[in-house]
Design a protein around this motif. Sequence first.
Motif, PDB file in Angstrom:
ATOM      1  N   ARG A 216       0.796  -1.224   0.000  1.00  0.00           N
ATOM      2  CA  ARG A 216       0.000   0.000   0.000  1.00  0.00           C
ATOM      3  C   ARG A 216       0.830   1.277   0.000  1.00  0.00           C
ATOM      4  NH1 ARG A 216      -4.652   1.144  -1.571  1.00  0.00           N
ATOM      5  NH2 ARG A 216      -4.533   2.929  -0.173  1.00  0.00           N
ATOM      6  N   SER A 252      -4.064  -7.225   1.615  1.00  0.00           N
ATOM      7  CA  SER A 252      -5.219  -6.549   1.029  1.00  0.00           C
ATOM      8  C   SER A 252      -6.374  -7.516   0.786  1.00  0.00           C
ATOM      9  CB  SER A 252      -4.822  -5.867  -0.280  1.00  0.00           C
ATOM     10  OG  SER A 252      -4.280  -6.810  -1.178  1.00  0.00           O
ATOM     11  N   THR A 257      -5.911  -2.049   4.032  1.00  0.00           N
ATOM     12  CA  THR A 257      -4.721  -1.603   4.759  1.00  0.00           C
ATOM     13  C   THR A 257      -5.031  -0.319   5.518  1.00  0.00           C
ATOM     14  OG1 THR A 257      -3.314  -2.577   3.085  1.00  0.00           O
ATOM     15  CG2 THR A 257      -2.310  -0.936   4.504  1.00  0.00           C
TER      16      THR A 257
END
Length: 267
Positions: A216, A252, A257
């Motif tokens: 992320r 994910s 996240t």
Amino acid sequence: MSRTGKVCLIGAGPGDPELLTLRALRMLQEADAVVYDRLVSPEILALAPDTARRLFVGKAPKHHPVPQDEINALLAELALNGYSVARLKGGDPLIFGRGSEEAAHLTSLGIPVEYAPGITAAQGAAAATGVPLTHRGLASGVRYVTGHRQADGVLDLDWASLADPDTTLVVYMGVANIAQIAMCLMAEGLPGSTPVMAIANATTPRETRLFSSLERIAPDTCAANLSAPVLFVIGRVVKLCADWPAVEFLSSEETETRTVIARAAHA
């Protein structure tokens, strides 16, 4: 001035003037001219003598108003005219600072060069956040890498060796390429859930911390709009920061996240 001066390559550290060495402070305060980079904090520049000439030669991504060859020539000209020159660089001049290139040019002309090592950004960030670069059971080593190449060349790092979960990876100057960096590390097996801290302006009143995961970090960095300089610390040690989220990051596929941004309260 008829005598030949000298050039002091001074590490200004990550920004907090209290992190200067005594040697660096003495050299700076004895300078007739200060040639400084973009990453030198105003708090440190203010320690130079009022009588010293100040010459800004800072570079920014894709914007180098004073090319390196011109910086080399400027330093030589000042020294040959008898100035004691403080060449002030953020962090340490010999860690991604091109200090060795400047020293080689100066010594080839017979100009004396002295060094004052500085606390590099990784060490400053560790001290400011409590994120250790090594920790028993989490990281047995640390590696510093640059996140960009000269003239925007291909970032051809040894991704297989860098994707080591037992090593803390610190990426300098990597904002523009953080998506590629994360993708290449995951392609070599580093889990997407690996903790990441991005820290901007470490150790200064402008410090901002972003906590995310490897999968992320690219979109989170973009959304956070962090101001340079930004350092990325990748590895399990990031979880030791007091600002780390109470709920661990999951992949994910399991949950969205969670990203935490913390602004440091420096005096």
